[in-house]
Design an enzyme around this catalytic site. Structure first.
Site, PDB file in Angstrom:
ATOM      1  CE1 TYR A   1     -12.137  -3.606  10.215  1.00  0.00           C
ATOM      2  CE2 TYR A   1     -10.898  -5.021   8.660  1.00  0.00           C
ATOM      3  CZ  TYR A   1     -12.009  -4.010   8.809  1.00  0.00           C
ATOM      4  OH  TYR A   1     -12.278  -3.388   7.612  1.00  0.00           O
TER       5      TYR A   1
ATOM      6  CE  LYS B   1     -10.529   1.501   8.819  1.00  0.00           C
ATOM      7  NZ  LYS B   1     -10.229   0.338   9.402  1.00  0.00           N
TER       8      LYS B   1
ATOM      9  CG  ASP C   1      -4.288  -3.832  12.894  1.00  0.00           C
ATOM     10  OD1 ASP C   1      -4.492  -2.692  12.934  1.00  0.00           O
ATOM     11  OD2 ASP C   1      -4.989  -4.329  12.281  1.00  0.00           O
TER      12      ASP C   1
ATOM     13  NE  ARG D   1       3.674  -4.300 -10.586  1.00  0.00           N
ATOM     14  CZ  ARG D   1       4.580  -4.887 -11.133  1.00  0.00           C
ATOM     15  NH1 ARG D   1       5.683  -5.547 -10.449  1.00  0.00           N
ATOM     16  NH2 ARG D   1       4.672  -5.122 -12.547  1.00  0.00           N
TER      17      ARG D   1
END
Ligand SMILES: *Cc1c(COP(=O)(O)O)cnc(C)c1O
Length: 384
Positions: A101, A198, A173, A48
């Site tokens: 977004y 994306k 972003d 992790r």
């Protein structure tokens, strides 16, 4: 030696193994690692916190964006949530675009209602509105350019300059451009965030996010919180993402060329009421796009002239453009923001952002662009 982006994308950590000489870095699936001795952890102790496969893709993204380090997370949203958790205390203000977004809007809006922080949504194409918002000394300012779905372009260097005078942290972003077409850290941003789902992965077969930092102190805080929240990306998805990034550059340029052809086609369509594309010469962001982007990207949006019945008919006549959320994959998609990606926004918020019910967004893939144009032409004939 500093390599060009195409070389970084294709070769990062390729063939660097001294033990077996494998060319492709393996997927390190082990969740835990043997200590070297009592109270002596190795570089890796628990997956992790740190994982070799995730490290490889983080290095690649760092080099592509020109940062000092990165964290790859379980999704774009967890990356944005991680940024807010790292930097914002109750009462702190975050500024975000009014047309950001939909998922970002929902996250910031919902957590501000719980008093985790305060949020102000601002039209960042309005210079005066940006100056006014920044005079409230926000801790963080989010920039998203070109914006989704209207592809509005804002001046990153200009906003970062004003923000830094107010000691605000600037986050861009960069999902829609990818580091291939825009490098916000070089334009003055402190941090870049991505939905790797994306263009970076590019094959619509995983969900992941990333933050790339320019400062080691800031990066360490983000890494600490990433491990504490437990939102780091798993080994398999990290590997898959790295594989997607190998072909990032040719994919982006191919998709961008096709989008330009489709733009030229849509420009002359009588059923197109309005067209949104950063390469539209008389659009307000065109000059800024030319200054800060290396291209206009592979997305465009348009409003259909008509009503919902006509819109439905248009969509059902398409064979290649598939009705689906997301973008940036090798396959072409079409989406209806009002009922899909931006359904989480209230009607008023959508109106303020300029997202009309007749608006459609195209993500152009790597198919032959003449086939894509034929597909659109057929659907337009059906509604004429
Ligand atoms: C998709 C997207 C996100 C969210 O990313 P996920 O990987 O879907 O969680 C954030 N910002 C932009 C611009 C996006 O397109």
């Amino acid at each position: 030696m500093m390599f060009k982006q195409a070389t970084i994308a294709a070769r990062s950590e390729l063939g660097d193994d001294d033990q077996y000489g494998y060319i492709v870095p393996p997927i390190a699936l082990s969740s835990t690692y043997k200590f070297a001795d009592f109270n002596t952890p190795r570089v890796y102790d628990y997956s992790r916190r740190k994982n070799p496969t995730r490290d490889v893709v983080q290095k690649s993204l760092t080099a592509l964006e020109g940062g000092v380090g990165a964290i790859v997370t379980s999704s774009g949203m967890s990356a944005i949530h991680l940024l807010c958790t790292t930097f914002l205390l109750p009462g702190d203000l975050v500024i975000a675009p009014h047309d950001c977004y939909g998922g970002t809007y929902r996250l910031l809006d919902s957590l501000s209602q719980r008093k985790a922080y305060r949020v102000q949504f601002v039209d960042q194409t309005d210079q005066q509105a940006v100056v006014t918002a920044l005079s409230c000394s926000p801790k963080l300012i989010f920039i998203e350019t070109p914006s989704n779905p209207l592809l509005r372009v804002v001046d990153i260097a200009n906003i970062c300059n004003i923000a830094h005078e107010m000691q605000s942290i600037c986050v861009v972003d960069n999902t829609i451009m990818s580091p291939v077409l825009q490098q916000p850290l070089l334009l003055g941003a402190d941090l870049v965030v991505h939905s790797c789902t994306k263009y970076l992965n590019g094959h619509s077969d995983l969900v992941a996010g990333a933050i790339i930092a320019k400062d080691v102190g800031i990066l360490d805080k983000i890494l600490w919180w990433g491990n504490t929240l437990g939102i780091t990306c798993g080994a398999f998805d990290s590997y898959q993402l790295l594989r997607g990034i190998r072909t990032l550059i040719p994919r982006i340029y191919q998709q961008q060329d096709s989008a330009q052809n489709i733009f030229n086609f849509l420009k002359n369509q009588s059923k197109v009421r309005k067209l949104y594309y950063p390469g539209l010469v008389d659009s307000c962001g065109y000059q800024v796009a030319c200054k800060q982007q290396k291209g206009f990207g592979a997305m465009l949006s348009f409003e259909i002239d008509g009503n919902e019945i006509i819109l439905r008919q248009f969509l059902s006549s398409l064979k290649l453009f598939t009705l689906a959320e997301s973008f940036g994959g090798i396959e072409s998609l079409i989406s209806h923001p009002a009922t899909m990606t931006h359904a989480g926004m209230s009607l008023e918020a959508r109106k303020y952002a300029g997202i009309n019910n007749m608006l459609l967004r195209l993500s152009v893939g790597i198919e032959d662009s003449s086939d894509l144009i034929d597909d659109l032409e057929y659907a337009f004939q059906k509604i004429s």
